[in-house]
Design a protein around this motif. Sequence first.
Motif, short mmCIF file in Angstrom:
data_model
loop_
_atom_site.label_atom_id
_atom_site.label_comp_id
_atom_site.label_asym_id
_atom_site.label_seq_id
_atom_site.Cartn_x
_atom_site.Cartn_y
_atom_site.Cartn_z
N ASN A 33 -11.50 -2.23 13.38
CA ASN A 33 -11.26 -3.59 12.61
C ASN A 33 -11.40 -3.26 11.15
O ASN A 33 -12.44 -2.56 10.77
N SER A 34 -10.64 -4.10 10.54
CA SER A 34 -10.59 -3.67 9.20
C SER A 34 -10.23 -4.98 8.28
O SER A 34 -9.72 -5.87 8.74
N ALA A 35 -10.02 -4.77 7.00
CA ALA A 35 -9.94 -5.99 6.00
C ALA A 35 -9.64 -5.30 4.94
O ALA A 35 -9.99 -4.15 4.37
N ALA A 36 -8.77 -5.97 3.83
CA ALA A 36 -8.67 -5.49 2.52
C ALA A 36 -8.27 -6.66 1.67
O ALA A 36 -7.65 -7.64 2.03
N VAL A 37 -8.46 -6.50 0.46
CA VAL A 37 -8.03 -7.28 -0.66
C VAL A 37 -7.41 -6.51 -1.60
O VAL A 37 -7.59 -5.35 -1.85
N PHE A 38 -6.20 -7.23 -2.28
CA PHE A 38 -5.28 -6.56 -3.23
C PHE A 38 -5.21 -7.24 -4.68
O PHE A 38 -5.63 -8.29 -4.65
N THR A 39 -4.62 -6.70 -5.33
CA THR A 39 -4.42 -7.10 -6.75
C THR A 39 -3.69 -8.51 -6.66
O THR A 39 -2.77 -8.73 -5.89
N ARG A 40 -3.97 -9.32 -7.98
CA ARG A 40 -3.09 -10.55 -7.80
C ARG A 40 -2.07 -10.34 -8.88
O ARG A 40 -1.30 -11.38 -9.32
N ASN A 41 -1.81 -9.07 -9.59
CA ASN A 41 -0.91 -8.95 -10.59
C ASN A 41 0.58 -9.30 -9.98
O ASN A 41 0.84 -8.90 -8.83
N ASN A 42 1.48 -9.68 -10.85
CA ASN A 42 2.71 -10.28 -10.24
C ASN A 42 3.76 -9.29 -10.07
O ASN A 42 4.81 -9.37 -9.44
N PHE A 43 3.13 -7.87 -10.17
CA PHE A 43 4.24 -6.74 -10.08
C PHE A 43 3.32 -5.82 -9.28
O PHE A 43 3.07 -4.76 -9.97
N PRO A 44 2.97 -6.14 -8.22
CA PRO A 44 2.06 -5.15 -7.29
C PRO A 44 2.79 -3.98 -7.02
O PRO A 44 4.31 -3.78 -6.89
#
Length: 384
Positions: A33-44
């Motif tokens: 079971n996993s989760a992630a959050v990522f950048t909100r930069n417009n050029f990921p």
Amino acid sequence: MKYPKGFYSFGRNIGIKDHTLDFSVIYADKVCNSAAVFTRNNFPGAPIIVGREHISNGLLQAIVINSKNANVATGEMGIQNAKDICTTLAKSLGIDPKNVLPSSTGVIGVPLPIEKLLEACKTAKEYLKEGNLEVVAEAIMTTDTRKKISYREIQYGTQTGVIYGIAKGAGMIEPNMATMLSYIMSDFLPESGDLAGILKEVVNVSYNCITIDSDTSTSDTVVLMCSGYAGTIPDSLFIENLKSIAIDLSKKIARDGEGATKLLECTIQEARDESQATKIGKSILNSPLVKTAIYGADPNWGRFVMAIGKVFDEPIPYEQLQIYLGGIAVKGADKVTKDKLAAYLKSEEEIFIQVSLGAGNVSKTFWSCDLTEGYIKENAYYTT
């Protein structure tokens, strides 16, 4: 050193840029079971695009990471490279490619040396060792000067488990959903199973509260994987320990800011709401004038007034504003107070800033570092 059960990893050099460790894999012997959050930069970066897709069902079994190259601004080729890395690693490990999350960090705009990475993926299984996560902490470093590790051993009834976190980051740090790279593994599961909600809650008071240079990376990623081998524990206990680890790692990132000599901790008190606290806290810690004054032990308290006042949409009456550094009230400081302030800034490696807005009852804490010649030298010649 204690590790969570069910996790194996390695870090090695495959020659992406130099002879330091630059390639690593974290593998679980069962789907987690996993989760992630990522950048909100417009050029990921390409790994973010692929990673969002792979984590969408809340399951992972492996993370593959390279440093020295971010695989950002590399177009469709970069996305295909990230997918090929996942496919090749999955074949080596005998798992589903959709359960592999890719991560990359390093210079932007340069194609991956994909053949080196695919060859390394093909032989990944033979390098895996139980635990071994401190080696991964070293392999994900770029301009970092030290490994960033934090873990907690948790006793609950007859069960004993571990939450273990690693991170990297020293520059291009102004998170808006995550930090540079951070991976957290646990053999406990929270009773609710709501990893996405829990991770978002924790990130909001840790990684999202640090800033080094106000630049939001294209590669920010925080991943949480839970094997469940130690059983379940109450959400409150899981969150308490996860939050402690995340704040510890966040402070390590801030302390290791490029060229930094001091860790800055800024607590905004009596804010109207969390949004106001965040805007003003980040404004203070993102100010080059504030950060250079602290580096030079210059008791120029007016720079704090400026940084608070430039948040135009959150006006604070000057009369109710209170500013403290190391417990010293600095607003309107006379010569004696300025001398005390200068001595404090000069002698301490951790600087505590407290700002009371008199607008409400919300408090929030943020972390950063001073701004020195070292930051300029590091970044003026980053690719040369």
